[in-house]
Design a protein around this motif. Structure first.
Motif, short mmCIF file in Angstrom:
data_model
loop_
_atom_site.label_atom_id
_atom_site.label_comp_id
_atom_site.label_asym_id
_atom_site.label_seq_id
_atom_site.Cartn_x
_atom_site.Cartn_y
_atom_site.Cartn_z
N MET A 102 -7.07 58.10 -21.25
CA MET A 102 -8.23 57.34 -20.75
C MET A 102 -8.06 55.85 -21.02
N ARG A 103 -7.52 55.52 -22.22
CA ARG A 103 -7.34 54.10 -22.54
C ARG A 103 -6.30 53.46 -21.62
N THR A 104 -5.22 54.22 -21.36
CA THR A 104 -4.18 53.68 -20.47
C THR A 104 -4.72 53.49 -19.05
N LEU A 105 -5.41 54.55 -18.57
CA LEU A 105 -5.96 54.44 -17.20
C LEU A 105 -7.00 53.33 -17.10
N SER A 106 -7.82 53.23 -18.17
CA SER A 106 -8.87 52.20 -18.13
C SER A 106 -8.26 50.80 -18.08
N SER A 107 -7.23 50.60 -18.92
CA SER A 107 -6.63 49.25 -18.94
C SER A 107 -5.94 48.94 -17.62
N GLN A 108 -5.21 49.98 -17.07
CA GLN A 108 -4.50 49.73 -15.82
C GLN A 108 -5.46 49.53 -14.65
N TYR A 109 -6.44 50.46 -14.55
CA TYR A 109 -7.40 50.32 -13.44
C TYR A 109 -8.32 49.11 -13.63
N GLY A 110 -8.61 48.80 -14.92
CA GLY A 110 -9.42 47.61 -15.17
C GLY A 110 -8.71 46.35 -14.73
N LEU A 111 -7.39 46.27 -15.06
CA LEU A 111 -6.61 45.11 -14.63
C LEU A 111 -6.54 45.05 -13.10
N LEU A 112 -6.35 46.24 -12.48
CA LEU A 112 -6.29 46.28 -11.02
C LEU A 112 -7.62 45.84 -10.41
N PHE A 113 -8.72 46.33 -11.01
CA PHE A 113 -10.05 45.94 -10.51
C PHE A 113 -10.28 44.44 -10.65
#
Length: 393
Positions: A102-113
């Motif tokens: 979840m932390r990895t996805l959040s950071s990656q998707y957060g950066l993408l967003f």
């Protein structure tokens, strides 16, 4: 999201299993098993046991050296033959723990967003700026528009239908207002000019009437009253004519003027009037001052301010005149209250009906300063009404 993740892992461990069976198993023998298991953790060769489910992918916990505790693995078993003996071939792969996933996805998707948000904002900003450019151009033209300049603003060309309509409507309204304003100015100037002759005749007739013998006291009082009214009408007419000419830009002749000398020239005529009313005039010259302006208007500016200071002063009052490096200040005693700053320069604005002024003196001061680009300031401090003129554009 987890479903897609486990599906990818399952495909990977099945691929490894098949890859081993196809490429390595044909050359494998019993002596190689120990060495293989020593250096491989994800593909192991185990003794044959029927308890292992064959070719079925499961999830099972194993100890992970890197994490230091048990974690979930995706695992699959299959039977193989080495030197004609059955063995179990195990293929496994560790799963990323849920909180790490979840932390990895959040950071990656957060950066993408964040990147998408910045990109969309930038695109929206430049598109909005381009789309609204004609409107802001029109707004700027309207803000800088002045009836006194007598110039119709030129709006930018645009293909947007709404902005074309807006510019057309504004153009019509401004044209009508300019026409009305021009007619009003011409009427005031013509009316003031035409009134000069009958007022002069009326005043001369009063002069002749005053010279007649055998006038009774009542008749003399009536004639003096008419004389006073005619003088006031003459001043009013001259002031209106002066304002009309200023607004029509008829005082375009500029020259270099010694302001201090001009001030003393005006005081020759006005100091006696002030002192006859018991008013003391103090003059302070901090620095010599030369300005580039219309001489007639500068004299009118000084006359109106000094006369205003005399007219609205108190008995035994004072007038202080101070000349500094970029302007001058005239302050005087008077009514013990500040004047309304938003009305003080309006035409026909008078603080008291008992005064003899016609309410145009400070309006003339304001128009003269406005024409030259000077600044006018009013303040009431230490029981003094102060008018400051700054020759700064």
């Amino acid at each position: 999201m987890e479903k897609f993740y486990t599906k990818d892992l399952d495909q990977l461990i099945i691929f490894r299993l098949q890859e081993f069976k196809n490429n390595r198993l044909p050359s494998f023998n019993t002596e190689d098993i120990e060495v293989w298991n020593r250096f491989n953790e994800d593909i192991l060769i185990l003794p044959f046991d029927k308890k292992y489910p064959v070719q079925v992918v499961n999830q099972k916990k194993f100890f992970d050296k890197a994490e230091g505790h048990n974690i979930d693995f995706r695992i699959v078993y299959d039977t193989i033959l080495i030197d004609f003996n059955p063995y179990m071939l195990m293929s496994r792969i560790p799963m990323i723990e849920k909180h790490d996933l979840m932390r990895t996805l959040s950071s990656q998707y957060g950066l993408l967003f964040f990147v998408i948000l910045i990109s969309l904002s930038t695109v929206y900003y430049y598109m909005s700026k381009k789309l609204w450019r004609p409107f802001h151009s029109t707004l700027s033209k309207i803000q800088n528009f002045s009836l006194e300049k007598d110039e119709l603003p030129k709006f930018s060309n645009t293909n947007t239908t709404e902005f074309v309509q807006l510019n057309s409507i504004l153009n019509d309204h401004i044209s009508n207002n300019l026409s009305i304003y021009k007619k009003q100015k011409e009427f005031i100037e013509n009316a003031s000019h035409e009134l000069q002759t009958p007022l002069a005749v009326f005043k001369s007739q009063l002069d002749m009437l005053l010279q007649q013998p055998d006038l009774s006291k009542e008749q003399i009082d009536i004639i003096q009253s008419l004389y006073s009214v005619s003088s006031r009408m003459t001043r009013l007419n001259k002031n209106l004519l002066l304002l009309a000419r200023i607004n029509n830009d008829q005082y375009g002749n500029m020259e270099d003027i010694d302001f201090v000398q001009t001030l003393y020239t005006q005081l020759l005529y006005l100091r006696e009037r002030a002192e006859s009313n018991g008013i003391k005039v103090n003059v302070s010259i901090e620095k010599p001052l030369n300005i580039h302006a219309n001489r007639i208007l500068v004299e009118s500016l000084l006359t109106n301010l000094i006369v205003n200071a005399i007219r609205h002063n108190t008995e035994d009052g004072i007038i202080n005149i101070r000349v500094f490096d970029c302007g001058f200040e005239i302050s005087n005693t008077g009514a013990a209250q500040t004047l309304e700053k938003d009305k003080i320069f309006r035409r026909f604005n008078r603080t008291s009906e008992e005064k003899k002024g016609n309410g145009l003196g400070l309006s003339i001061v304001h128009e003269i300063c406005k024409m030259h680009g000077w600044k006018t300031l009013y303040d009431y401090k230490d029981c003094l009404h102060s008018f400051v003129i700054r020759f700064i554009k």
